[in-house]
Enzyme design. Sequence first.
Site, PDB file in Angstrom:
ATOM      1  N   CYS A  48       0.853  -1.193   0.000  1.00 54.92           N
ATOM      2  CA  CYS A  48       0.000   0.000   0.000  1.00 54.92           C
ATOM      3  C   CYS A  48       0.889   1.243   0.000  1.00 54.92           C
ATOM      4  O   CYS A  48       2.005   1.235   0.515  1.00 54.92           O
ATOM      5  CB  CYS A  48      -0.903   0.000   1.228  1.00 54.92           C
ATOM      6  SG  CYS A  48      -2.057   1.400   1.254  1.00 54.92           S
ATOM      7  N   ASP A  50       0.422   3.764   1.693  1.00 54.51           N
ATOM      8  CA  ASP A  50       0.389   4.307   3.052  1.00 54.51           C
ATOM      9  C   ASP A  50       1.813   4.551   3.585  1.00 54.51           C
ATOM     10  O   ASP A  50       2.682   3.693   3.462  1.00 54.51           O
ATOM     11  CB  ASP A  50      -0.352   3.295   3.956  1.00 54.51           C
ATOM     12  CG  ASP A  50      -0.689   3.868   5.314  1.00 54.51           C
ATOM     13  OD1 ASP A  50       0.240   4.252   6.052  1.00 54.51           O
ATOM     14  OD2 ASP A  50      -1.889   3.937   5.646  1.00 54.51           O
ATOM     15  N   ARG A  52       3.022   4.449   6.383  1.00 54.07           N
ATOM     16  CA  ARG A  52       3.458   3.667   7.550  1.00 54.07           C
ATOM     17  C   ARG A  52       3.964   2.264   7.222  1.00 54.07           C
ATOM     18  O   ARG A  52       4.318   1.515   8.130  1.00 54.07           O
ATOM     19  CB  ARG A  52       2.285   3.554   8.538  1.00 54.07           C
ATOM     20  CG  ARG A  52       1.771   4.899   9.022  1.00 54.07           C
ATOM     21  CD  ARG A  52       0.409   4.745   9.698  1.00 54.07           C
ATOM     22  NE  ARG A  52      -0.613   4.321   8.739  1.00 54.07           N
ATOM     23  CZ  ARG A  52      -1.872   4.010   9.077  1.00 54.07           C
ATOM     24  NH1 ARG A  52      -2.246   4.070  10.339  1.00 54.07           N
ATOM     25  NH2 ARG A  52      -2.739   3.651   8.145  1.00 54.07           N
ATOM     26  N   HIS A 104      -2.260  -4.133   4.790  1.00 55.26           N
ATOM     27  CA  HIS A 104      -2.057  -3.770   6.200  1.00 55.26           C
ATOM     28  C   HIS A 104      -3.388  -3.487   6.867  1.00 55.26           C
ATOM     29  O   HIS A 104      -4.294  -2.924   6.257  1.00 55.26           O
ATOM     30  CB  HIS A 104      -1.118  -2.563   6.332  1.00 55.26           C
ATOM     31  CG  HIS A 104      -1.696  -1.278   5.802  1.00 55.26           C
ATOM     32  ND1 HIS A 104      -2.260  -0.333   6.610  1.00 55.26           N
ATOM     33  CD2 HIS A 104      -1.805  -0.809   4.543  1.00 55.26           C
ATOM     34  CE1 HIS A 104      -2.689   0.683   5.867  1.00 55.26           C
ATOM     35  NE2 HIS A 104      -2.436   0.421   4.604  1.00 55.26           N
ATOM     36  N   CYS A 107      -6.153  -0.199   6.822  1.00 51.81           N
ATOM     37  CA  CYS A 107      -5.941   0.405   5.503  1.00 51.81           C
ATOM     38  C   CYS A 107      -7.124   1.336   5.158  1.00 51.81           C
ATOM     39  O   CYS A 107      -8.274   0.895   5.093  1.00 51.81           O
ATOM     40  CB  CYS A 107      -5.804  -0.681   4.433  1.00 51.81           C
ATOM     41  SG  CYS A 107      -5.455  -0.018   2.786  1.00 51.81           S
TER      42      CYS A 107
HETATM   43 CO    CO Z   1      -3.512   1.170   2.991  1.00 51.98          CO
END
Ligand code: CO
Length: 215
Positions: A48, A50, A52, A104, A107
């Site tokens: 992803c 993202d 993190r 994750h 998400c």
């Molecule tokens: Co995500």
Amino acid sequence: MENQDLKLGFEKILQGNRDWMDFVKEDKTGRFQQLAKGQNPEILWIGCADSRVPANEITGTKPGEVFVHRNIANVCVHSDMNMLSVLDYAVSVLKVKHIIVAGHYGCGGVAASLSRKQFGVIDNWLCHIKDVYRLHAAEIDAIDNQEKKEDRLVELNVIEQVFNLCTTSIVQNAWKSGQPLAVHGTVINIGTGSLEDLHTTFTNNETLGKVFAYK
Ligand code: CO
């Protein structure tokens, strides 16, 4: 740049790079000189976007070890030229041995796909995840907690994207030519840092089903 806040933000990035340059300079192993000549990663990571979930930190790997493709909610669609180009280069040229699809928990893309709200352009991308929900609606609907519904869809989404990768001609042709290649599905728990194996690994096309497995 007139905006002082932006100026400082960019300066911080450049300072971070100077620190990295010092680290590279002090390295005595010669690996950065070696990396400057080319790459030979054994892993393709599809994760992803993202902030993190950085591939290297989570897998304890270093520059040169992981070829990376990330998008919102680690979706792999057969018509995405960006994903297909990364996949083909990784499999056919770099000859990676492992493809890791990494979703994750928590998400945002998956959570958004379980709502009826419009978010803009991204709705058309998230519709691929709504399709995964449609395939497993009975199971998801039976869960009576929104966060748990989302977490289960995170897992099912990964499993579906692994399947999508395995049904590409790119992955199947690699298997056909005898290239060792495993496609894995995993989920990251951001809070604990763990990368959990979803046990949906494919190393051949034998179980892909009638119309998906190419001859
Ligand atoms: Co995500």
